[in-house]
Design a protein around this motif. Structure first.
Motif, mmCIF file in Angstrom:
data_model
loop_
_atom_site.group_PDB
_atom_site.id
_atom_site.type_symbol
_atom_site.label_atom_id
_atom_site.label_comp_id
_atom_site.label_asym_id
_atom_site.label_seq_id
_atom_site.Cartn_x
_atom_site.Cartn_y
_atom_site.Cartn_z
ATOM 1 N N ALA A 134 27.958 20.274 13.254
ATOM 2 C CA ALA A 134 26.980 19.541 14.410
ATOM 3 C C ALA A 134 25.675 20.336 14.303
ATOM 4 C CB ALA A 134 27.933 20.079 15.575
ATOM 5 N N VAL B 102 23.684 18.935 11.356
ATOM 6 C CA VAL B 102 23.213 17.873 11.580
ATOM 7 C C VAL B 102 22.059 17.792 12.732
ATOM 8 C CG1 VAL B 102 23.905 15.490 12.812
ATOM 9 C CG2 VAL B 102 25.521 16.520 11.124
ATOM 10 N N ALA B 103 22.113 18.629 13.714
ATOM 11 C CA ALA B 103 21.061 18.689 14.728
ATOM 12 C C ALA B 103 19.914 19.215 14.014
ATOM 13 C CB ALA B 103 21.343 19.627 15.879
ATOM 14 N N ARG C 120 21.998 15.508 6.349
ATOM 15 C CA ARG C 120 22.686 14.158 6.338
ATOM 16 C C ARG C 120 23.323 14.233 5.251
ATOM 17 N NH1 ARG C 120 21.334 14.619 10.507
ATOM 18 N NH2 ARG C 120 20.056 13.336 11.868
ATOM 19 N N ARG D 155 32.221 12.360 9.861
ATOM 20 C CA ARG D 155 32.422 10.921 10.388
ATOM 21 C C ARG D 155 31.684 10.858 11.697
ATOM 22 N NH1 ARG D 155 37.100 11.837 7.415
ATOM 23 N NH2 ARG D 155 38.221 11.963 9.512
ATOM 24 N N ALA D 156 32.125 11.690 12.561
ATOM 25 C CA ALA D 156 31.775 11.768 14.030
ATOM 26 C C ALA D 156 30.426 11.909 14.243
ATOM 27 C CB ALA D 156 32.525 12.888 14.788
ATOM 28 N N ALA D 157 29.333 12.292 13.299
ATOM 29 C CA ALA D 157 28.142 12.644 13.630
ATOM 30 C C ALA D 157 27.276 11.377 14.069
ATOM 31 C CB ALA D 157 27.362 12.948 12.339
ATOM 32 N N PRO D 158 26.110 11.635 14.855
ATOM 33 C CA PRO D 158 25.644 10.658 15.506
ATOM 34 C C PRO D 158 24.663 9.592 14.480
ATOM 35 C CG PRO D 158 24.613 12.416 16.130
ATOM 36 C CD PRO D 158 25.960 12.852 15.470
ATOM 37 N N GLU D 159 24.528 10.296 13.093
ATOM 38 C CA GLU D 159 23.851 9.793 12.192
ATOM 39 C C GLU D 159 24.780 9.755 10.894
ATOM 40 O OE1 GLU D 159 21.017 8.076 12.330
ATOM 41 O OE2 GLU D 159 20.354 8.774 14.203
ATOM 42 N N THR E 277 26.513 10.766 7.807
ATOM 43 C CA THR E 277 26.564 11.902 7.477
ATOM 44 C C THR E 277 27.324 12.195 6.311
ATOM 45 O OG1 THR E 277 25.768 13.267 9.566
ATOM 46 C CG2 THR E 277 26.571 14.634 7.852
#
Length: 346
Positions: free
Chosen positions: A172, A175-176, A180, A206-210, A212
């Motif tokens: 997380a 990703v922030a 990606r 898989r749960a990332a907002p974009e 990834t």
């Protein structure tokens, strides 16, 4: 032949009772500082060495705890060993350490040797396949606590870091920062700990907002071969922009590969270590880390072991249920993590 000094000799020289000498050796916090210093000075002067095996045979109790770890190369294991040694010393116990080298057969033989020396209990970081050793410990009815690696074997207590939570937070955080495509290096993919991390790693992607992508690269035992495969992965189309190294040893392998290939961090790729090497904060830029709660793990392990030592003197029906204690890690994203180069230029 010169006679070996005895506990009575130590007591006579220090001007105390043999019971006081015994307390200094086994439970030092109950002895006044003055008497403790006199006894220790007498021990040093006489060169007294107690025979722990003879003592355990006589009293049917032991003040020796066994510690079995795969190796002492990683920063985490070094920190854990130091913390356990400190606790043992302050509680009046001795600790005997053995290394399994990740070899189940070696683990079995060396634990068997410890048991022959009548240790009071065992703290163990299990190997990749500890089943024979688990059966041995169960037959011996020796109090044993498993550390770092959880196995679905309800005969023992476990104290571990929450690997899934730590990996999820790390992904997380990357990703922030705009990453990606993230790569995780895994040295022993069959280990339960590694499997937990990989499962969380892929789930967090898989749960990332974009969208990834997550890639797992098994390091193996050959540093040079691993370095070649790592650099090839980082130079491929759609290459990872961040690397999570599984421990301090693999982090060194990664850094050497970067240096050989002229790759810099975080300009070319971001880097996080699933460990806390002593040199992490003096690097330029400082290395991002996932800090193991080594001291908290050692303390929880010791308290569980003492509880099991007490249970060993009770009827089986009065023993407390086995437990799995999970403790949180601490993620520190430092200068080795930045935005991917493409995003930084946009």
């Amino acid at each position: 032949m010169t006679r070996k000094p005895t506990m009575h000799d130590v007591a006579r020289r220090a001007g105390v009772s043999t019971g006081t000498v015994s307390n200094v050796l086994n439970d030092p916090h109950v002895v006044s500082a003055d008497k403790r210093e006199r006894v220790l000075a007498a021990i040093a002067h006489l060169g007294y060495l107690r025979n722990s095996l003879a003592q355990s045979l006589k009293s049917e109790s032991s003040r020796v705890i066994g510690l079995c770890v795969p190796h002492a190369a990683s920063a985490y294991f070094t920190s854990l060993i130091d913390a356990l040694e400190d606790i043992a010393y302050t509680r009046g116990f001795e600790m005997v350490q053995i290394l399994s080298r990740h070899d189940p057969d070696m683990e079995y033989r060396r634990v068997e040797t410890l048991l022959a020396h009548r240790i009071a209990g065992l703290i163990m970081v299990p190997s990749q396949s500890p089943h024979r050793t688990f059966d041995l410990l169960d037959r011996a009815r020796i109090p044993a606590i498993m550390v770092d690696r959880f196995w679905p074997d309800e005969r023992f207590d476990y104290v571990t870091m929450n690997n899934s939570e730590a990996m999820t937070a790390t992904v997380a955080g990357l990703v922030a920062h705009g990453h990606r495509h993230i790569l995780y290096t895994a040295r022993y993919p069959d280990l339960v700990t590694t499997q937990q991390r990989i499962t969380a790693f892929e789930a967090a992607g898989r749960a990332a907002p974009e969208p990834t992508r997550t890639t797992v690269l098994v390091s193996g035992e050959d540093e040079i071969a691993f370095g070649h495969r790592l650099i090839a992965a980082l130079r491929a189309p759609d290459a990872p922009t961040a690397v999570i190294a599984s421990n301090s040893v693999i982090t060194l392998w990664v850094l050497r590969a970067f240096k050989a290939a002229g790759i810099t961090y975080p300009d070319d790729v971001s880097l996080v270590a699933f460990d806390e090497p002593v040199w992490a904060d003096v690097m330029t830029p400082p290395l991002s880390i996932i800090r193991h709660p080594s001291i908290a793990i050692a303390e929880a392990t010791w308290e569980l072991l003492m509880e099991r030592l007490g249970d060993s003197r009770k009827p089986p029906a009065e023993a407390k249920p086995r437990r799995h204690v999970q403790l949180p890690a601490t993620l520190e994203l430092r200068g080795s993590v930045g935005a991917p180069r493409i995003q930084a230029q946009s």
